[in-house]
Design a protein around this motif. Structure first.
Motif, PDB file in Angstrom:
ATOM      1  N   VAL A  81     -36.791-123.604  74.870  1.00  0.00           N
ATOM      2  CA  VAL A  81     -37.910-122.663  74.723  1.00  0.00           C
ATOM      3  C   VAL A  81     -37.600-121.628  73.649  1.00  0.00           C
ATOM      4  CG1 VAL A  81     -39.178-120.797  75.880  1.00  0.00           C
ATOM      5  CG2 VAL A  81     -38.822-122.975  77.054  1.00  0.00           C
ATOM      6  N   GLU A  82     -36.386-121.106  73.663  1.00  0.00           N
ATOM      7  CA  GLU A  82     -35.993-120.107  72.668  1.00  0.00           C
ATOM      8  C   GLU A  82     -35.957-120.691  71.264  1.00  0.00           C
ATOM      9  OE1 GLU A  82     -33.154-117.148  75.333  1.00  0.00           O
ATOM     10  OE2 GLU A  82     -32.347-119.058  74.628  1.00  0.00           O
ATOM     11  N   MET A  83     -35.443-121.906  71.135  1.00  0.00           N
ATOM     12  CA  MET A  83     -35.345-122.520  69.817  1.00  0.00           C
ATOM     13  C   MET A  83     -36.725-122.840  69.244  1.00  0.00           C
ATOM     14  SD  MET A  83     -31.952-124.956  70.283  1.00  0.00           S
ATOM     15  CE  MET A  83     -31.866-125.471  68.573  1.00  0.00           C
ATOM     16  N   ILE A  84     -37.617-123.347  70.073  1.00  0.00           N
ATOM     17  CA  ILE A  84     -38.965-123.657  69.594  1.00  0.00           C
ATOM     18  C   ILE A  84     -39.718-122.368  69.267  1.00  0.00           C
ATOM     19  CG2 ILE A  84     -41.186-124.679  70.201  1.00  0.00           C
ATOM     20  CD1 ILE A  84     -38.893-126.638  69.508  1.00  0.00           C
ATOM     21  N   GLY A  85     -39.449-121.300  70.002  1.00  0.00           N
ATOM     22  CA  GLY A  85     -40.064-120.009  69.688  1.00  0.00           C
ATOM     23  C   GLY A  85     -39.659-119.532  68.301  1.00  0.00           C
ATOM     24  N   LEU A  86     -38.375-119.677  67.974  1.00  0.00           N
ATOM     25  CA  LEU A  86     -37.896-119.308  66.637  1.00  0.00           C
ATOM     26  C   LEU A  86     -38.516-120.201  65.569  1.00  0.00           C
ATOM     27  CD1 LEU A  86     -34.087-118.711  67.312  1.00  0.00           C
ATOM     28  CD2 LEU A  86     -35.801-116.981  66.785  1.00  0.00           C
ATOM     29  N   LEU A  87     -38.602-121.488  65.858  1.00  0.00           N
ATOM     30  CA  LEU A  87     -39.148-122.433  64.884  1.00  0.00           C
ATOM     31  C   LEU A  87     -40.622-122.163  64.614  1.00  0.00           C
ATOM     32  CD1 LEU A  87     -38.741-124.907  63.110  1.00  0.00           C
ATOM     33  CD2 LEU A  87     -39.211-126.338  65.110  1.00  0.00           C
ATOM     34  N   ASN A  88     -41.393-121.923  65.663  1.00  0.00           N
ATOM     35  CA  ASN A  88     -42.822-121.647  65.484  1.00  0.00           C
ATOM     36  C   ASN A  88     -43.065-120.335  64.756  1.00  0.00           C
ATOM     37  OD1 ASN A  88     -43.878-124.006  66.577  1.00  0.00           O
ATOM     38  ND2 ASN A  88     -43.987-123.181  68.656  1.00  0.00           N
ATOM     39  N   GLY A  89     -42.090-119.441  64.798  1.00  0.00           N
ATOM     40  CA  GLY A  89     -42.232-118.166  64.096  1.00  0.00           C
ATOM     41  C   GLY A  89     -41.740-118.206  62.662  1.00  0.00           C
ATOM     42  N   GLU A  90     -41.154-119.315  62.244  1.00  0.00           N
ATOM     43  CA  GLU A  90     -40.635-119.442  60.888  1.00  0.00           C
ATOM     44  C   GLU A  90     -41.789-119.593  59.896  1.00  0.00           C
ATOM     45  OE1 GLU A  90     -37.371-120.022  58.041  1.00  0.00           O
ATOM     46  OE2 GLU A  90     -37.648-119.042  59.980  1.00  0.00           O
ATOM     47  N   LEU A  91     -41.784-118.782  58.845  1.00  0.00           N
ATOM     48  CA  LEU A  91     -42.833-118.838  57.842  1.00  0.00           C
ATOM     49  C   LEU A  91     -42.590-120.005  56.884  1.00  0.00           C
ATOM     50  CD1 LEU A  91     -43.119-115.034  56.958  1.00  0.00           C
ATOM     51  CD2 LEU A  91     -44.518-116.355  58.569  1.00  0.00           C
ATOM     52  N   GLY A  92     -43.652-120.473  56.253  1.00  0.00           N
ATOM     53  CA  GLY A  92     -43.523-121.504  55.228  1.00  0.00           C
ATOM     54  C   GLY A  92     -43.472-122.916  55.754  1.00  0.00           C
ATOM     55  N   MET A  93     -43.772-123.130  57.041  1.00  0.00           N
ATOM     56  CA  MET A  93     -43.775-124.468  57.613  1.00  0.00           C
ATOM     57  C   MET A  93     -45.170-124.785  58.146  1.00  0.00           C
ATOM     58  SD  MET A  93     -40.087-124.700  59.550  1.00  0.00           S
ATOM     59  CE  MET A  93     -40.032-126.489  59.391  1.00  0.00           C
ATOM     60  N   ASP A  94     -45.451-126.067  58.285  1.00  0.00           N
ATOM     61  CA  ASP A  94     -46.777-126.503  58.721  1.00  0.00           C
ATOM     62  C   ASP A  94     -46.771-126.925  60.181  1.00  0.00           C
ATOM     63  OD1 ASP A  94     -47.820-126.019  56.252  1.00  0.00           O
ATOM     64  OD2 ASP A  94     -47.809-128.114  55.595  1.00  0.00           O
TER      65      ASP A  94
END
Length: 345
Positions: free
Chosen positions: A140-153
């Motif tokens: 959950v924490e890792m996906i939260g960081l990933l979804n918050g990363e800018l520049g990705m689709d």
């Protein structure tokens, strides 16, 4: 008619030789001019393509997906990377490079020539961004960081299974799908786990690599000190061999939160006594799933643990742990740790 004059044959007219010479001279002149013009254009194109430059400092330019060569040339000219989009397009087509340009985000260095620009776009080596996931994070924490990363689709809608993502630093080009990076993280975990399992000690009380992953997640949550991982793993291996309960606090906390969020408080005596599938104080053996995503070092530590006689460990106040072979020794270490905790409060 005089005697010296000869009659001309009827029906035939002689062409003036002067007119033929004029046409020939014109054609020669035209060919010479054409060759000269072609040479001049060729020289102009070569100069504009291979030797000229206009960029004074490094420049990042994004070429959107699906952009044609004419539009690419216009973008480069607008961004000041080249100064003559027409010459750029002509030379690309002449050298059959216009079909191989790739979209992406590119860094063009200062004093870059159009020829080098074309090479950069043909190679497709666009700028890579980086995202780092710390060891011990839940899915959950890792996906939260990933979804918050800018520049990705895209957005990752479904959280992957706990322990299926390898935490490390990943590189990605701008616009990469987040789901694609998740697949890469899962593939990295599977390769790491399989490789470590093949090189494991053969006397481990672990039946499958999935069980090893579960234990590695516990080791990851118990210590952040690299030099301790092997010994902590050795303690848990010893306890499993002796059929002792693991009695590890992180499993109790995970049984309460299921990795959805941090517990946010110290564990209580009631927590330790409350049965859940993850409570290793009330259950024997391993919990049903990993309790986090362990890193490569913790996985390798479990596969090849440090040999030790210790069966217990507790925090020592310095960030590490005090290890003990007997329960009496362990209880002394626990009392010492509680005095440290009390003094800090």
């Amino acid at each position: 008619m005089s005697e010296t004059e000869k009659p001309q044959p009827k029906g035939k007219k002689q062409k003036p030789k002067s007119s033929f010479k004029k046409v020939s001279a014109f054609l020669v002149a035209f060919i010479v001019i054409a060759v000269f013009a072609a040479s001049a254009v060729s020289f102009w194109l070569a100069k504009n393509f291979t030797r000229s430059w206009v960029l004074l400092e490094d420049k990042v330019v994004e070429i959107p997906s699906g952009t044609g060569v004419s539009k690419i040339a216009d973008i480069l000219a607008r961004e000041g990377v080249i100064n003559n989009p027409l010459a750029f397009r002509l030379v690309l087509r002449f050298n059959k490079l216009d079909k191989g340009l790739k979209a992406g985000e590119y860094l063009f260095p200062a004093r870059v020539t159009p020829k080098k620009v074309a090479q950069i776009l043909s190679d497709g080596k666009s700028i890579l961004h980086r995202i780092t996931f710390a060891e011990g994070l839940t899915s959950v924490e890792m996906i939260g960081l990933l979804n918050g990363e800018l520049g990705m689709d895209g957005i990752v809608m479904q959280t992957p299974a706990e322990g299926s993502l390898l935490p490390e630093t990943y590189s990605y080009p701008k616009g990469m799908s987040r789901d694609k990076l998740v697949a890469q993280m899962q593939a990295s975990m599977d390769r790491t786990l399989s490789t470590a399992w093949e090189k494991r000690q053969l006397d481990l009380p672990l039946k499958t690599k999935e069980e090893a992953l579960i234990l590695a997640s516990i080791v990851e949550k118990e210590t952040g000190i690299s030099s301790e991982r092997g010994k902590v793993a050795g303690v848990f291996i010893n306890r499993l061999k002796k059929r002792m309960r693991l009695q590890t606090d992180p499993t109790v906390a995970y049984g309460i939160t299921l990795g959805q969020e941090p517990l946010g408080r110290p564990l209580s005596k009631k927590d330790l006594k409350t049965p859940t599938p993850y409570n290793t104080y009330t259950n024997y053996g391993l919990p049903p799933t990993p309790i986090c995503n362990p890193g490569r070092a913790s996985i390798e530590a479990v596969m090849n643990p440090q040999e030790t006689d210790s069966l217990y460990f507790v925090a020592d106040g310095s960030g590490g742990h005090a290890f003990a072979k007997t329960l009496n020794e362990h209880n002394r270490n626990v009392r010492k740790w509680r005095r440290i905790e009390k003094s800090r409060k």
